[in-house]
Design an enzyme around this catalytic site. Structure first.
Site, PDB file in Angstrom:
ATOM      1  N   CYS A  50       0.827  -1.216   0.000  1.00 37.09           N
ATOM      2  CA  CYS A  50       0.000   0.000   0.000  1.00 37.09           C
ATOM      3  C   CYS A  50       0.864   1.270   0.000  1.00 37.09           C
ATOM      4  O   CYS A  50       0.396   2.341  -0.365  1.00 37.09           O
ATOM      5  CB  CYS A  50      -0.965  -0.001   1.166  1.00 37.09           C
ATOM      6  N   GLN A 120       5.967  -9.149   2.863  1.00 42.86           N
ATOM      7  CA  GLN A 120       5.517  -8.654   1.555  1.00 42.86           C
ATOM      8  C   GLN A 120       6.591  -8.860   0.485  1.00 42.86           C
ATOM      9  O   GLN A 120       6.279  -9.218  -0.654  1.00 42.86           O
ATOM     10  CB  GLN A 120       5.135  -7.172   1.671  1.00 42.86           C
TER      11      GLN A 120
END
Lengths: 453, 283
Positions: A50, A120
Site C-alpha cells: 500500500c 511482503q
C-alpha cells in the site's frame, strides 16, 4: 547486464498516484510475463504494497533497461509516461541492492521497524519464482535480503517498542501487569479510540470487558462486539473495583472520574494496581487521580510522549540496522564479483597458463639435449596453441556476457573450467563491475528524487 | 599446594564474576540476549570456581570456617546460587545486573578482610560454643536466608524504581529495561517467602545452642537483637503482603528496610567486639 529498480513510494507519490500503479497478487503472473518477454529484461520481481510499488529487474542495457521497465509499468496500467515519471525513482547498480536491503529492513517504511514488509517482499519474490521470472541473480539477491530482514529484527530492537497510541497503552499496561491474560478492562464511553484500544488489549488476552456509557444501549452495542458486559453508568465505581485497566473516552466536557471516586474504589481493591488510560479531549479523569497509591493514569499527551520516545529509539536502532545492511551488501558484492566476465576470463587464462607451463616443464625434462633455440620454439608452440584455443571462446564469452541472460554463460564457463575453487583469487584481483556498475550517465534519481521536476 | 590452588580458584572466580558484571551491564543497556547468555555462562563458571575454592579451603583447613570474613565468601556463594534458582524459575536475567555485582563486592570485601582474620584463633569458649551441628546448620540457614532477603530487596528496589517512572510518565532506558511491576513483586514475595522460614529456623537453632551452652544474657547481644529485628521486619512484610494485602509499594519499602538491618547486622557482627556472638573479630 544491469540491476535496475523503478518505483514509487509514500515518499515520492500521493495515494492518488500509488493506487494507479499497483500489482495485486492475482495479476502478478501476467505482469511478470509481460515484463520478461522482451529482450531487455531477463529477471524481475514486482513489490506492490500500500505504500510502495517497486519493480526490480536484471536488464541488458542500462538506460534501455530503465526505459523498458517504465514503458512496461505505463503500458500495463494504461498510464501516460509523462504523467507518471515525476513520481518515479530509478536506481541502478549497487543502489538497487542497498535500496532492497533498506526496504526489507523496514528502514524505508512509513513506520520504521514495522514487521509486515519482510513478508511482503517474500511474497513478491515467491510470485516471481513461481512464474519463472527469478533467475540466479534474484534468487541470490532476494534470499540474501531475507537474511538482512531477519538479522535486523533479531539483532536490533527496531521493532520492539510501540509506535501507535493504542499499542503504547498496551505496552504500558504490560509494564504494570506483565501479562494481560486474565485481566479485566473497563471501557468508559463508546468512542472509536476507546474501542480500538480495547481491541488491542483484548488481542493480548484480556479476560473480560466491561462497558459503561451514559446511553446504556450504546454500551450494550459495544459490549457485544467484545463479548463483554454492559454496565449501568450508576454502577461505574462499584464495578471499577473489578477492573485492572480503565479506558476512558467519553464526549464529556468536564471530568467524569474524580480523585475521591478512585480513592473509594482503591480502598476495596486489596492493593491491586489500577491502570487508567484517558484518551478523551477534553480529559475525562482528574489528573490528581495519578497521585493515589497503586494508580497509574496516562492521558493522550502522555501516550504520545511514549510513542515519540519509542520512535527515537527506532531511529537509533536504524543506525545499527544500517551496519548489518553494509555487511550483507559486501557479501552480495563478493558473490557478484565472482560472476563477472573479465575476472572469469582472467581466471580461465591463468588456469590454462598454469597447465601449459606444467606440461611444458614435464616435456622438456623428457626431451633432454635440446638447444636453447629448440626450447624456445617448443615454448612458443605451446603458447600459440593455448592462445589460439582460448581466443575464440573468450571473445564469444565476452560478447555473450553483454547479452540478456549473459551471466549464465559466465556461470557455465566457470563451472566447465572448475573456477569456483579459484574464485577467491579472482575476487581479490579484480574490482567490482557488471551488475553493480552504474551507467555512464546516471540519472538524477540516484539520490531518490523523482525523474520529473 | 591445595591452599595455592584454592587461591587461584578464588581469583579466577572473581575474574569470571567481574566479566559477568560487565556483560550484565552491557546487556542491561543493549538488551542483546547474547550478552546475557555469556554473562550467565561466566556467572556459572564463577560459581563453580568459587565452590571449588571453598571446597579446597575446607579440605586444607579440615573444616569450613563459618566465622568472620569467610561468611562473606559463603554469602556471595549463596547469593549466586539463589540467583540461579530465581533466574531459572522466573526467567529474569535483569536481576543478574544487580545481584552478580553484589556477590562480587562481597568477595572483594572478604579478600580485604581475610588477612586480618587469618591469624585469629578461636578461644576455648568459642570452640565449645561452635562445636555442634546446630551451629553449622544455623550459619548455612542464615547465609541462604540473607541471600533470599537480598534478592527480595533488589526486586523491591526495582519495583519502586519502575513505579516512580510510571507515576512520572518517564520512558527512560531504565524504564524500558526493567521487568513489570507484577513480576518484580512476585520475585520479591517468593524470595522473602522462602528466606523467612530459613531465617526463622536458623535463629531458632542459634537460640537453642546459646541456651544449651548456658550463655548468660545471650538475648542482650546486639547481633541477636538486630537479628530479631530483621526477623520482625520480614515477618511484617509477609503479614502485610498476605494478611493485609498491602500495596506493592508498602511491601517494597518494608523489604528495603529489612535489608538495611541485614547489612547493619553484617557490619556489627564483624566490627563490634561485644556480646557472645563475636567469632572472627580481631581484638
Amino acid at each position: 547486464m544491469h540491476l535496475t529498480l523503478v518505483g514509487l513510494s509514500h515518499k515520492t507519490a500521493p495515494i492518488e498516484i500509488r493506487e494507479k500503479l499497483t500489482f495485486p497478487a492475482h495479476r502478478q503472473a501476467d505482469a511478470l510475463s509481460d515484463l520478461i518477454c522482451g529482450v531487455q529484461v531477463s529477471e524481475a520481481v514486482i513489490l506492490s504494497t500500500c505504500n510502495r510499488t517497486e519493480i526490480y529487474a536484471v536488464t541488458t542495457g542500462a538506460q534501455d533497461g530503465v526505459d523498458a521497465v517504465i514503458d512496461f509499468a505505463c503500458g500495463h496500467h494504461g498510464l501516460d509516461r509523462a504523467q507518471l515519471e515525476p513520481y518515479l525513482y530509478v536506481s541502478q547498480g549497487d543502489a538497487v541492492v542497498r535500496n532492497l536491503f533498506r526496504v526489507v529492513a523496514s528502514l524505508d517504511s512509513k513506520v520504521v521497524g514495522e514487521a509486515q514488509i519482510l513478508g511482503q517482499v517474500k511474497e513478491a519474490y515467491d510470485h516471481s519464482f513461481a512464474n519463472g521470472a527469478a533467475g540466479r541473480v534474484f534468487n541470490k539477491l532476494f534470499r540474501q535480503s531475507f537474511e538482512v530482514g531477519k538479522r535486523v529484527r533479531s539483532e536490533t530492537a527496531i521493532g520492539e517498542a510501540a509506535v501507535s497510541i493504542s499499542y503504547a497503552a498496551v505496552e504500558l499496561a504490560r509494564k504494570v501487569f506483565d501479562t494481560l491474560a486474565g485481566r479485566t478492562i473497563l471501557v468508559l464511553g463508546a468512542g472509536k479510540m476507546s474501542e480500538l484500544t480495547a481491541k488491542h488489549l483484548v488481542s493480548q488476552g484480556v479476560h473480560s470487558v466491561l462497558v459503561a456509557n451514559r446511553t446504556y444501549e450504546r454500551a450494550v452495542e459495544l459490549a457485544e462486539r467484545f463479548e463483554g458486559e454492559a454496565i449501568r453508568y450508576d454502577d461505574l465505581f462499584t464495578r471499577m473495583r473489578d477492573a485492572d485497566i480503565v479506558i476512558s473516552s467519553t464526549g464529556a466536557t468536564h471530568y467524569v472520574v474524580h480523585r475521591a471516586d478512585v480513592a473509594g474504589v482503591m480502598r476495596k481493591r486489596s492493593g491491586r494496581p489500577l491502570f487508567l488510560i484517558d484518551i478523551a479531549v477534553p480529559r475525562d479523569i482528574e489528573p490528581a487521580v495519578n497521585e493515589l497509591r497503586d494508580v497509574f493514569l496516562y492521558d493522550i499527551d502522555d501516550l504520545s510522549g511514549v510513542v515519540e520516545s519509542n520512535l527515537e529509539d527506532r531511529q537509533r536502532e536504524a543506525r545499527q540496522a544500517q551496519v548489518i545492511i553494509d555487511e550483507e551488501f559486501r557479501a552480495f558484492e563478493a558473490w557478484l564479483e565472482s560472476m563477472e566476465v573479465v575476472p572469469t576470463i582472467a581466471a580461465i587464462r591463468a588456469k590454462a597458463e598454469s597447465l601449459r607451463t606444467e606440461e611444458l616443464d614435464r616435456a622438456l625434462k623428457r626431451l633432454d639435449g635440446l638447444s636453447e633455440k629448440d626450447r624456445a620454439t617448443v615454448e612458443a608452440l605451446s603458447q600459440a596453441i593455448v592462445s589460439k584455443m582460448l581466443h575464440g571462446p573468450t571473445a564469444r564469452l565476452k560478447s555473450a556476457a553483454a547479452e540478456k541472460d549473459g551471466y549464465q554463460y559466465v556461470d557455465t564457463a566457470r563451472r566447465l573450467w572448475g573456477l569456483d575453487a579459484d574464485g577467491e583469487r579472482a575476487k581479490r584481483a579484480h574490482g567490482l563491475r557488471g551488475l553493480l556498475r552504474l551507467p555512464e550517465k546516471p540519472r538524477k534519481d540516484e539520490t531518490g528524487e523523482g525523474l520529473g521536476s | 599446594m591445595l591452599v595455592r590452588l584454592q587461591g587461584i580458584s578464588m581469583w579466577l572466580s572473581m575474574a569470571a564474576l567481574t566479566g559477568a558484571t560487565v556483560l550484565y551491564a552491557y546487556f542491561f543497556l543493549s538488551k542483546k540476549t547474547l550478552h546475557s547468555r555469556y554473562a550467565t555462562a561466566l556467572t556459572g563458571a564463577g560459581f563453580v570456581l568459587l565452590t571449588a575454592s571453598i571446597g579446597m579451603y575446607s579440605s586444607a583447613a579440615q573444616g569450613t570456617r563459618l566465622v568472620g570474613p569467610y561468611t562473606l565468601v559463603l554469602a556471595a556463594w549463596a547469593l549466586v546460587f539463589v540467583y540461579f534458582v530465581v533466574e531459572h524459575l522466573v526467567k529474569l536475567k535483569v536481576y543478574g545486573t544487580v545481584l552478580v555485582p553484589v556477590a562480587l563486592a562481597l568477595l572483594v570485601l572478604a579478600q580485604i578482610l581475610l588477612p586480618a582474620a587469618a591469624g585469629l584463633k578461636p578461644t576455648v569458649e568459642e570452640v565449645r560454643l561452635l562445636d555442634s551441628w546446630r551451629v553449622i546448620v544455623h550459619v548455612v540457614l542464615i547465609v541462604f536466608a540473607n541471600a533470599g532477603f537480598a534478592i527480595g530487596a533488589a526486586a523491591s528496589g526495582t519495583y519502586l524504581a519502575l513505579e516512580a517512572q510510571l507515576k512520572r510518565h518517564r520512558t527512560t532506558t531504565l524504564f524500558k529495561r526493567l521487568p513489570s511491576l507484577a513480576q518484580t513483586d512476585l520475585v520479591a514475595r517468593r524470595a522473602v517467602g522462602w528466606a523467612y522460614p530459613a531465617y526463622s529456623a536458623g535463629l531458632l537453632l542459634g537460640v537453642l545452642r546459646a541456651v544449651e551452652t548456658d550463655v548468660t544474657g545471650w538475648w542482650q547481644d546486639p547481633r541477636v537483637m538486630l537479628a530479631g529485628l530483621v526477623w520482625a521486619i520480614f515477618g511484617a512484610y509477609l503479614y502485610l503482603h498476605y494478611g493485609r494485602e498491602a500495596s506493592g509499594r508498602t511491601s517494597a519499602y518494608v523489604a528495603l528496610a529489612g535489608l538495611v538491618f541485614v547489612v547493619a547486622l553484617a557490619i556489627v557482627a564483624r566490627t563490634v567486639p561485644a556480646g557472645f556472638h563475636i567469632f572472627g573479630i580481631a581484638g
